[in-house]
Design a protein around this motif. Sequence first.
Motif, PDB file in Angstrom:
ATOM      1  N   VAL A   1       0.838  -1.203   0.000  1.00 40.21           N
ATOM      2  CA  VAL A   1       0.000   0.000   0.000  1.00 40.21           C
ATOM      3  C   VAL A   1       0.874   1.255   0.000  1.00 40.21           C
ATOM      4  O   VAL A   1       0.568   2.245  -0.676  1.00 40.21           O
ATOM      5  CB  VAL A   1      -0.954  -0.021   1.209  1.00 40.21           C
ATOM      6  N   LYS A   2       1.995   1.231   0.736  1.00 42.68           N
ATOM      7  CA  LYS A   2       2.904   2.383   0.725  1.00 42.68           C
ATOM      8  C   LYS A   2       3.484   2.606  -0.664  1.00 42.68           C
ATOM      9  O   LYS A   2       3.685   3.740  -1.101  1.00 42.68           O
ATOM     10  CB  LYS A   2       4.024   2.174   1.738  1.00 42.68           C
ATOM     11  N   ALA A   3       3.769   1.509  -1.377  1.00 47.62           N
ATOM     12  CA  ALA A   3       4.301   1.650  -2.738  1.00 47.62           C
ATOM     13  C   ALA A   3       3.254   2.210  -3.688  1.00 47.62           C
ATOM     14  O   ALA A   3       3.587   2.851  -4.695  1.00 47.62           O
ATOM     15  CB  ALA A   3       4.796   0.293  -3.238  1.00 47.62           C
ATOM     16  N   MET A   4       1.971   2.020  -3.397  1.00 42.09           N
ATOM     17  CA  MET A   4       0.901   2.525  -4.246  1.00 42.09           C
ATOM     18  C   MET A   4       0.682   4.028  -4.080  1.00 42.09           C
ATOM     19  O   MET A   4       0.127   4.677  -4.971  1.00 42.09           O
ATOM     20  CB  MET A   4      -0.409   1.788  -3.930  1.00 42.09           C
ATOM     21  N   MET A   5       1.123   4.587  -2.966  1.00 43.01           N
ATOM     22  CA  MET A   5       0.841   5.998  -2.697  1.00 43.01           C
ATOM     23  C   MET A   5       1.700   6.906  -3.562  1.00 43.01           C
ATOM     24  O   MET A   5       2.877   6.640  -3.797  1.00 43.01           O
ATOM     25  CB  MET A   5       1.073   6.312  -1.210  1.00 43.01           C
ATOM     26  N   ARG A   6       1.067   7.995  -4.019  1.00 43.43           N
ATOM     27  CA  ARG A   6       1.745   8.990  -4.841  1.00 43.43           C
ATOM     28  C   ARG A   6       1.970  10.246  -4.012  1.00 43.43           C
ATOM     29  O   ARG A   6       1.089  10.666  -3.242  1.00 43.43           O
ATOM     30  CB  ARG A   6       0.917   9.328  -6.075  1.00 43.43           C
TER      31      ARG A   6
ATOM     32  N   ASP B   1      -6.004  13.357   1.466  1.00 39.52           N
ATOM     33  CA  ASP B   1      -6.770  12.726   0.375  1.00 39.52           C
ATOM     34  C   ASP B   1      -6.078  11.459  -0.127  1.00 39.52           C
ATOM     35  O   ASP B   1      -6.741  10.434  -0.364  1.00 39.52           O
ATOM     36  CB  ASP B   1      -6.942  13.721  -0.774  1.00 39.52           C
ATOM     37  N   GLU B   2      -4.775  11.511  -0.279  1.00 37.80           N
ATOM     38  CA  GLU B   2      -4.044  10.346  -0.779  1.00 37.80           C
ATOM     39  C   GLU B   2      -4.114   9.195   0.218  1.00 37.80           C
ATOM     40  O   GLU B   2      -4.291   8.029  -0.149  1.00 37.80           O
ATOM     41  CB  GLU B   2      -2.586  10.730  -1.044  1.00 37.80           C
ATOM     42  N   VAL B   3      -4.007   9.503   1.526  1.00 41.69           N
ATOM     43  CA  VAL B   3      -4.049   8.452   2.545  1.00 41.69           C
ATOM     44  C   VAL B   3      -5.439   7.829   2.611  1.00 41.69           C
ATOM     45  O   VAL B   3      -5.581   6.600   2.691  1.00 41.69           O
ATOM     46  CB  VAL B   3      -3.628   9.028   3.911  1.00 41.69           C
ATOM     47  N   ARG B   4      -6.486   8.655   2.571  1.00 37.57           N
ATOM     48  CA  ARG B   4      -7.857   8.113   2.643  1.00 37.57           C
ATOM     49  C   ARG B   4      -8.142   7.183   1.465  1.00 37.57           C
ATOM     50  O   ARG B   4      -8.843   6.185   1.614  1.00 37.57           O
ATOM     51  CB  ARG B   4      -8.867   9.262   2.631  1.00 37.57           C
ATOM     52  N   GLU B   5      -7.620   7.516   0.313  1.00 42.87           N
ATOM     53  CA  GLU B   5      -7.900   6.710  -0.869  1.00 42.87           C
ATOM     54  C   GLU B   5      -7.183   5.366  -0.826  1.00 42.87           C
ATOM     55  O   GLU B   5      -7.760   4.333  -1.172  1.00 42.87           O
ATOM     56  CB  GLU B   5      -7.482   7.491  -2.115  1.00 42.87           C
ATOM     57  N   LYS B   6      -5.918   5.353  -0.395  1.00 37.01           N
ATOM     58  CA  LYS B   6      -5.123   4.127  -0.471  1.00 37.01           C
ATOM     59  C   LYS B   6      -5.240   3.247   0.767  1.00 37.01           C
ATOM     60  O   LYS B   6      -4.985   2.040   0.716  1.00 37.01           O
ATOM     61  CB  LYS B   6      -3.641   4.493  -0.670  1.00 37.01           C
ATOM     62  N   VAL B   7      -5.631   3.812   1.913  1.00 34.89           N
ATOM     63  CA  VAL B   7      -5.641   3.033   3.141  1.00 34.89           C
ATOM     64  C   VAL B   7      -6.742   1.965   3.137  1.00 34.89           C
ATOM     65  O   VAL B   7      -6.680   0.994   3.908  1.00 34.89           O
ATOM     66  CB  VAL B   7      -5.797   3.976   4.350  1.00 34.89           C
ATOM     67  N   LYS B   8      -7.745   2.123   2.277  1.00 29.58           N
ATOM     68  CA  LYS B   8      -8.814   1.123   2.206  1.00 29.58           C
ATOM     69  C   LYS B   8      -8.336  -0.211   1.637  1.00 29.58           C
ATOM     70  O   LYS B   8      -9.035  -1.219   1.754  1.00 29.58           O
ATOM     71  CB  LYS B   8      -9.965   1.662   1.353  1.00 29.58           C
ATOM     72  N   ASN B   9      -7.151  -0.212   1.019  1.00 28.46           N
ATOM     73  CA  ASN B   9      -6.612  -1.445   0.446  1.00 28.46           C
ATOM     74  C   ASN B   9      -5.821  -2.279   1.454  1.00 28.46           C
ATOM     75  O   ASN B   9      -5.294  -3.334   1.084  1.00 28.46           O
ATOM     76  CB  ASN B   9      -5.709  -1.100  -0.747  1.00 28.46           C
ATOM     77  N   LEU B  10      -5.716  -1.814   2.686  1.00 22.63           N
ATOM     78  CA  LEU B  10      -4.968  -2.574   3.697  1.00 22.63           C
ATOM     79  C   LEU B  10      -5.719  -3.841   4.071  1.00 22.63           C
ATOM     80  O   LEU B  10      -6.952  -3.872   4.135  1.00 22.63           O
ATOM     81  CB  LEU B  10      -4.745  -1.711   4.941  1.00 22.63           C
ATOM     82  N   GLU B  11      -4.962  -4.895   4.358  1.00 17.27           N
ATOM     83  CA  GLU B  11      -5.498  -6.167   4.832  1.00 17.27           C
ATOM     84  C   GLU B  11      -4.821  -6.521   6.145  1.00 17.27           C
ATOM     85  O   GLU B  11      -3.606  -6.349   6.306  1.00 17.27           O
ATOM     86  CB  GLU B  11      -5.273  -7.273   3.804  1.00 17.27           C
ATOM     87  N   PHE B  12      -5.604  -7.057   7.118  1.00 13.94           N
ATOM     88  CA  PHE B  12      -5.108  -7.372   8.453  1.00 13.94           C
ATOM     89  C   PHE B  12      -5.484  -8.801   8.822  1.00 13.94           C
ATOM     90  O   PHE B  12      -6.410  -9.393   8.257  1.00 13.94           O
ATOM     91  CB  PHE B  12      -5.718  -6.420   9.493  1.00 13.94           C
ATOM     92  N   THR B  13      -4.743  -9.289   9.802  1.00 18.04           N
ATOM     93  CA  THR B  13      -5.207 -10.485  10.508  1.00 18.04           C
ATOM     94  C   THR B  13      -6.254 -10.033  11.510  1.00 18.04           C
ATOM     95  O   THR B  13      -6.113  -8.979  12.130  1.00 18.04           O
ATOM     96  CB  THR B  13      -4.048 -11.175  11.226  1.00 18.04           C
ATOM     97  N   PRO B  14      -7.352 -10.768  11.692  1.00 24.27           N
ATOM     98  CA  PRO B  14      -8.414 -10.286  12.577  1.00 24.27           C
ATOM     99  C   PRO B  14      -7.953 -10.183  14.031  1.00 24.27           C
ATOM    100  O   PRO B  14      -7.160 -10.997  14.511  1.00 24.27           O
ATOM    101  CB  PRO B  14      -9.526 -11.325  12.401  1.00 24.27           C
ATOM    102  N   GLY B  15      -8.480  -9.193  14.733  1.00 25.03           N
ATOM    103  CA  GLY B  15      -8.214  -9.070  16.164  1.00 25.03           C
ATOM    104  C   GLY B  15      -9.051 -10.047  16.960  1.00 25.03           C
ATOM    105  O   GLY B  15     -10.208 -10.320  16.615  1.00 25.03           O
TER     106      GLY B  15
END
Length: 271
Positions: free
Chosen positions: A191-196, A236-250
């Motif tokens: 996701v960090k690599a996707m950010m512009r 704006d850039e963070v809000r757009e790209k952060v939705k692509n994050l994937e986690f292990t469930p808590g």
Amino acid sequence: MKAIYAFTGPLPSGFTDELKTVYQKFLKKAFLYAVILHIFIIAAYGIFSYYMYLSQEENKKIQQRIINVTLSDLEPPPSTTEDEEPPPPKIEEKLTPVKDLEALVPEPVAKEKAEVQTIKTQKELEEIKTPVSSTGDTGTFQYSGNVNVDNKKLESKIEKTEKTEKVEKEKTVYQQFEVEKPPECVNLAQVKAMMRYPDVARESGLEGRITVKVLVNEAGSVIKVGSLRGPDIFYDEVREKVKNLEFTPGLQNGKPVKVWVSVPFQFRLTN
């Protein structure tokens, strides 16, 4: 050496006639110039006098206009009390008449007109047969109808209310520090690599750290983006790209739950 001759005799007639004609010619020109000069001076003086006369007349008219203005032509001055609030209306105080103290003195009444009060004797009181209790009312109320109480229905209602109270008390969304095992991001580098880098921030030479809170559901996906901290030019850039994050469930009590997680992003310019 040159010789100098002096003529001391009378001038010839031809020479004098020539001098007279030249003299008359210049005399006429001088006279004409003098007349023209005097006419010009007189005309200039007349024009100047006429101008002064007109200016004096104009000043007199202006003064006459000023004098003719009277106080009756002027508008009345604005009232200084327009902006002030009107005084409150006077409340007339109603004076209660003083009562005559002499009227309060009771008048004597004749014995015939006075009410006769009688007191019962002890014998008459003993003859009263109304039951009186020293401890109060001892009577009991008896219901003659059928009383049927279904204990099973009552217990089931109590259990339902207890369950609903437990469900309401149980938390459905947790903070990162409240769960036994918080969610862990598995694709943060991607996701960090996707950010512009924003063009405005690059041109201005701005850098900064953004911390964003995301709500991770039981499956490990981002379902909501919360608050952000840091320079707002990167929001704006963070809000757009952060939705692509994937986690292990808590996990909480061994079960996956929804958890709020804070994720940092660093924006830096490289040479």
